[in-house]
Design a protein around this motif. Structure first.
Motif, PDB file in Angstrom:
ATOM      1  N   THR A 267       1.008  -1.135  -0.134  1.00 18.04           N
ATOM      2  CA  THR A 267      -0.031   0.037  -0.077  1.00 18.04           C
ATOM      3  C   THR A 267       0.955   1.210   0.136  1.00 18.04           C
ATOM      4  N   CYS A 268       2.037   1.404   0.881  1.00 18.03           N
ATOM      5  CA  CYS A 268       2.863   2.417   0.846  1.00 18.03           C
ATOM      6  C   CYS A 268       3.539   2.776  -0.632  1.00 18.03           C
ATOM      7  N   TYR A 269       3.653   1.750  -1.139  1.00 17.09           N
ATOM      8  CA  TYR A 269       4.369   1.770  -2.528  1.00 17.09           C
ATOM      9  C   TYR A 269       3.275   2.530  -3.457  1.00 17.09           C
ATOM     10  N   ASN A 270       2.040   2.223  -3.176  1.00 15.46           N
ATOM     11  CA  ASN A 270       1.079   2.364  -4.405  1.00 15.46           C
ATOM     12  C   ASN A 270       0.723   4.235  -3.781  1.00 15.46           C
ATOM     13  N   ALA A 271       0.758   4.252  -2.647  1.00 10.85           N
ATOM     14  CA  ALA A 271       0.574   5.766  -2.253  1.00 10.85           C
ATOM     15  C   ALA A 271       1.685   6.718  -2.513  1.00 10.85           C
ATOM     16  N   LEU A 272       2.866   6.352  -2.483  1.00 10.27           N
ATOM     17  CA  LEU A 272       3.893   7.305  -2.458  1.00 10.27           C
ATOM     18  C   LEU A 272       5.188   6.719  -3.619  1.00 10.27           C
ATOM     19  N   ASP A 273       5.708   5.696  -3.495  1.00 13.82           N
ATOM     20  CA  ASP A 273       6.744   5.254  -4.518  1.00 13.82           C
ATOM     21  C   ASP A 273       6.353   5.518  -6.055  1.00 13.82           C
ATOM     22  N   VAL A 274       4.892   5.203  -6.338  1.00 17.16           N
ATOM     23  CA  VAL A 274       4.470   5.116  -7.757  1.00 17.16           C
ATOM     24  C   VAL A 274       4.705   6.757  -8.636  1.00 17.16           C
ATOM     25  N   HIS A 275       4.728   7.652  -7.334  1.00 18.59           N
ATOM     26  CA  HIS A 275       4.810   9.032  -7.865  1.00 18.59           C
ATOM     27  C   HIS A 275       5.927   9.879  -8.091  1.00 18.59           C
ATOM     28  N   LEU A 276       7.202   9.089  -7.349  1.00 19.00           N
ATOM     29  CA  LEU A 276       8.358   9.557  -7.636  1.00 19.00           C
ATOM     30  C   LEU A 276       9.066   9.747  -8.838  1.00 19.00           C
TER      31      LEU A 276
ATOM     32  N   GLU B 270       7.661  13.741 -12.459  1.00 17.52           N
ATOM     33  CA  GLU B 270       8.250  15.155 -12.257  1.00 17.52           C
ATOM     34  C   GLU B 270       7.235  16.006 -12.006  1.00 17.52           C
ATOM     35  N   GLU B 271       6.223  16.077 -12.345  1.00 17.30           N
ATOM     36  CA  GLU B 271       4.941  16.935 -12.120  1.00 17.30           C
ATOM     37  C   GLU B 271       4.542  16.740 -10.883  1.00 17.30           C
ATOM     38  N   LEU B 272       4.661  15.703 -10.312  1.00 16.52           N
ATOM     39  CA  LEU B 272       3.836  15.337  -8.903  1.00 16.52           C
ATOM     40  C   LEU B 272       4.764  15.399  -7.899  1.00 16.52           C
ATOM     41  N   ARG B 273       5.979  15.001  -8.169  1.00 14.49           N
ATOM     42  CA  ARG B 273       6.553  14.684  -6.874  1.00 14.49           C
ATOM     43  C   ARG B 273       7.089  15.808  -6.072  1.00 14.49           C
ATOM     44  N   GLU B 274       7.100  16.881  -6.431  1.00 16.54           N
ATOM     45  CA  GLU B 274       7.401  18.005  -5.733  1.00 16.54           C
ATOM     46  C   GLU B 274       6.230  18.690  -5.280  1.00 16.54           C
ATOM     47  N   GLU B 275       4.903  18.290  -5.733  1.00 17.50           N
ATOM     48  CA  GLU B 275       3.931  18.867  -5.294  1.00 17.50           C
ATOM     49  C   GLU B 275       3.320  18.663  -3.886  1.00 17.50           C
ATOM     50  N   ILE B 276       2.784  19.548  -2.972  1.00 17.68           N
ATOM     51  CA  ILE B 276       2.401  19.275  -1.710  1.00 17.68           C
ATOM     52  C   ILE B 276       1.308  18.068  -1.904  1.00 17.68           C
ATOM     53  N   ALA B 277       1.581  17.219  -1.029  1.00 17.28           N
ATOM     54  CA  ALA B 277       0.699  16.083  -0.767  1.00 17.28           C
ATOM     55  C   ALA B 277      -0.094  16.073   0.523  1.00 17.28           C
ATOM     56  N   LEU B 278       0.481  16.809   1.465  1.00 19.23           N
ATOM     57  CA  LEU B 278      -0.595  17.115   2.822  1.00 19.23           C
ATOM     58  C   LEU B 278      -0.459  18.166   3.473  1.00 19.23           C
ATOM     59  N   VAL B 279      -1.512  18.890   4.002  1.00 22.29           N
ATOM     60  CA  VAL B 279      -1.329  20.219   4.755  1.00 22.29           C
ATOM     61  C   VAL B 279      -1.995  19.855   5.807  1.00 22.29           C
ATOM     62  N   HIS B 280      -1.439  20.118   6.950  1.00 19.54           N
ATOM     63  CA  HIS B 280      -1.916  20.045   8.389  1.00 19.54           C
ATOM     64  C   HIS B 280      -2.307  21.457   8.826  1.00 19.54           C
ATOM     65  N   VAL B 281      -3.483  21.729   9.168  1.00 17.19           N
ATOM     66  CA  VAL B 281      -3.998  22.874   9.601  1.00 17.19           C
ATOM     67  C   VAL B 281      -4.448  23.000  10.934  1.00 17.19           C
TER      68      VAL B 281
ATOM     69  N   HIS C 198      10.266  10.603   1.844  1.00 23.09           N
ATOM     70  CA  HIS C 198      11.646  10.330   2.449  1.00 23.09           C
ATOM     71  C   HIS C 198      11.386  10.056   4.191  1.00 23.09           C
ATOM     72  N   LYS C 199      10.783  10.817   4.717  1.00 26.12           N
ATOM     73  CA  LYS C 199      10.312  10.720   5.987  1.00 26.12           C
ATOM     74  C   LYS C 199       9.508   9.316   6.377  1.00 26.12           C
ATOM     75  N   VAL C 200       8.730   8.731   5.466  1.00 22.03           N
ATOM     76  CA  VAL C 200       8.170   7.645   5.806  1.00 22.03           C
ATOM     77  C   VAL C 200       9.262   6.599   5.579  1.00 22.03           C
ATOM     78  N   CYS C 201       9.961   6.679   4.683  1.00 18.37           N
ATOM     79  CA  CYS C 201      10.999   5.634   4.709  1.00 18.37           C
ATOM     80  C   CYS C 201      12.172   5.565   5.892  1.00 18.37           C
ATOM     81  N   VAL C 202      12.277   6.898   6.392  1.00 17.58           N
ATOM     82  CA  VAL C 202      13.060   6.745   7.719  1.00 17.58           C
ATOM     83  C   VAL C 202      12.404   6.293   8.831  1.00 17.58           C
ATOM     84  N   PHE C 203      10.992   6.612   9.165  1.00 23.39           N
ATOM     85  CA  PHE C 203      10.430   6.157  10.172  1.00 23.39           C
ATOM     86  C   PHE C 203      10.318   4.578  10.097  1.00 23.39           C
ATOM     87  N   SER C 204      10.212   4.088   8.859  1.00 27.81           N
ATOM     88  CA  SER C 204      10.140   2.541   8.627  1.00 27.81           C
ATOM     89  C   SER C 204      11.224   2.293   9.086  1.00 27.81           C
ATOM     90  N   ARG C 205      12.402   2.842   8.848  1.00 32.62           N
ATOM     91  CA  ARG C 205      13.703   1.976   9.533  1.00 32.62           C
ATOM     92  C   ARG C 205      13.550   2.070  11.058  1.00 32.62           C
TER      93      ARG C 205
END
Length: 592
Positions: A62-71, A74-85, A102-109
């Motif tokens: 699931t994580c691959y389908n949510a994040l890795d597929v977009h890497l 080039e149009e999407l990977r720098e786009e904002i994914a989440l905004v916490h308000v 990146h942060k998910v992969c670090v926390f996965s480690r």
């Protein structure tokens, strides 16, 4: 029916016909179009010993389908994914798809270093935030099963869930907003662990320091781990664990249960397929759109859309931490600021707007031209609510119906392709075979009230069991006569196939979109030493939809306690056992 195929762009009538003609072919097309499979499934659908199985033999993450597929986009990977308000504090945080990965992969480690492996359970008890999503996705990356607990639950409810799913670790925040109040999570978690038989091996604490006027509780949990220290200098874990399509992605406990907790199990493959289809087609969202909902991530709508639905489809998701009494102001301001394309909320929020801003003065001063759709769910929407939004927004607003058990919309107005009808929740979504049955389990004609049921095959993502309680699943959800799925809701359909919800089959109340059983509230009230007998009913409320009204017969002990103090103690018991949403509005005192 020859020549039918998946519509692109979405066409409701086409997909209804296609899914009715061949549900298997329909979902095979969806699965191959939207989902990355590490190993293609062998069978789209089959029944194995009375259990419906979708995409058997398939492997994915699931994580691959949510994040890795977009890497590689080039149009999407720098786009904002989440905004916490955090609207009441004027706080805003955002993160791009690339940085989130990146942060998910670090926390996965970090989780892997703590011994988390495929099949382990992890309980997450945090404020609505980017960190909560990181924790969920890191679990999914490792094949661990996450169980997010709504931050409004207190120690007793948390302890029940810990004992039931037996997590290896807990991931918590030090504090967060729940409705109008700051919840100090650490003392609640400490008490919960004291109450449990099962003791998690570790507790990870995200110690936020961003709200200056919050006085933190000094309670500490023995051997707890600080989030920031845990991830310091760690290398990202770019590898991911492939899991079976039937492998549980998460467990989500529903509100209002009595006795043993009722854990909804969501399978990985069916979830990825159905949520991808729903967000892109039924909700009409596309890459780089922006979606906002007031849902807490601890609820199913938060899982399906705030997190996974938006990330699967490359949509920016707005995460709202605080649901305050000023939300009627913040809602439209958020939509204007982030150029939100679609939003979703519960009727209670619209009633709050209507009461405080009847003429739409707030929205008239803002640019909401990007906003095209607003979806209402979780409770029945009175025509006055619909008319209010139509008048101030000059756009259509539609109702919808689904459940934690389904994971996505069952009845709705997909992408505004159906004409709206007052009080109706729309028509069935593609692949849903929904009908009405009487008390004998026999199908009824149009305009006759009965229980809403779903015939086999149930669509992907639908519940197939309860966690560690197959017997309760069969008893609660399966009809003995035909094997239909029982929704627990009464309703009817009209001559044109539009469905209407009338009531619950059981004694549940719909409070701010949450289902709370009357007998659960009664159980909490009966714990008070001064209560001899009690009964709870639901009464209409102009904002919340329904609120509980208690009838109580006191015993003669402690007669010196006044009613105000008594009512505070009653609501404290309810909050501890259930949630602050379920507190009693008023009490009628009876002599017998």
């Amino acid at each position: 029916m020859q020549g039918l195929k998946l519509s692109d762009p979405f066409n409701y009538e086409n997909d209804i016909k296609y899914s009715k003609n061949s549900s298997v072919s329909f979902w095979n097309d969806v699965a191959t179009k939207y989902v990355h499979w590490d190993k293609m499934y062998e069978n789209v659908y089959e029944e194995i010993i009375d259990k419906e199985v979708w995409f058997n033999g398939g492997m994915l993450n699931t994580c691959y389908n949510a994040l890795d597929v977009h890497l590689n986009d080039e149009e999407l990977r720098e786009e904002i994914a989440l905004v916490h308000v955090c609207a009441s504090k004027g706080l805003q945080y955002e993160i791009s798809y690339k940085d989130l990965h990146h942060k998910v992969c670090v926390f996965s480690r970090a989780l892997k270093n703590l011994g988390i492996v495929k099949g382990d359970t992890v309980v997450i008890y945090m404020h609505n935030s980017i960190e909560l999503v990181i924790a969920m996705l890191a679990c999914a990356r490792l094949g661990a099963i996450h169980s997010v607990v709504f931050g409004g639950y207190l120690s007793n409810s948390l302890a029940d869930r810990i004992d039931h799913c037996k997590p290896k670790i807990l991931i918590i925040s030090n504090y967060g907003f729940v409705i109008d109040k700051v919840h100090q999570y650490i003392p609640l978690v400490k008490k919960a662990i004291e109450l449990t038989k099962h003791k998690p091996s570790s507790v990870i604490v995200f110690n936020r320091k961003d709200i200056q006027d919050v006085i933190e509780d000094n309670t500490s949990i023995e051997n707890s781990l600080d989030w920031d220290n845990l991830i310091k200098n760690l290398e990202p874990l770019y590898e991911y664990v492939q899991v079976e399509s039937t492998h549980p992605l998460y467990i989500l406990y529903t509100s209002g249960t009595t006795g043993e907790p009722k854990g909804i199990v969501r399978e990985t493959g069916g979830h990825a397929v159905a949520i991808n289809y729903a967000i892109r087609n039924c909700y009409g969202l596309k890459k780089k759109d922006c979606f906002f909902t007031t849902a807490n991530i601890g609820w199913v709508s938060g899982h399906s859309f705030v997190v996974y639905g938006c990330l699967f489809s490359g949509v920016k998701s707005i995460i709202l931490e605080d649901i305050t009494s000023d939300l009627y102001k913040h809602y439209w301001e958020i939509i204007s600021r982030f150029k939100v394309n679609s939003s979703a909320t519960v009727p209670a929020i619209i009633r709050l707007m209507k009461n405080n801003d009847p003429n739409g003065d707030i929205i008239s001063k803002l640019n909401v031209s990007f906003h095209k759709n607003i979806y209402l769910g979780g409770d029945k929407s009175h025509p006055t609510i619909i008319n209010y939004i139509n008048n101030i927004l000059k756009q259509s607003v539609t109702d919808e119906y689904w459940q934690t058990e389904s994971g996505w919309g069952m009845l709705m107005y997909p992408s505004k392709q159906l004409a709206y009808r007052d009080c109706s929740v729309g028509k069935p979504m593609p692949s849903y075979n929904i009908t009405i049955v009487n008390s004998n389990g026999e199908e009824v004609k149009s305009n006759e009230i009965g229980e809403i049921v779903v015939k086999k095959p149930l669509p992907p993502c639908f519940i197939t069991t309860l966690y560690r309680n197959e017997e309760l699943y069969k008893k609660k959800y399966k009809s003995e006569k035909h094997g239909y799925y029982k929704t627990g809701d009464n309703g009817y359909f009209d001559d044109d196939g539009y469905f209407y919800i009338t009531s619950r089959v059981d004694n549940s109340l719909s409070i701010c979109g949450s289902m709370i059983r009357e007998d659960s509230i009664e159980n909490s009230i009966n714990k008070h030493s001064m209560v001899n007998e009690c009964s709870v009913i639901g009464v209409e409320d102009p904002v919340k939809g329904q609120v509980p009204l208690a009838f109580i017969v006191k015993n003669k002990s402690n007669c010196d306690m006044n009613n105000e103090m008594f009512e505070k103690e009653i609501n404290k018991l309810i909050t501890e056992d259930l949630t602050v949403i379920a507190v009693i509005k008023s009490i009628v005192y009876l002599h017998h």
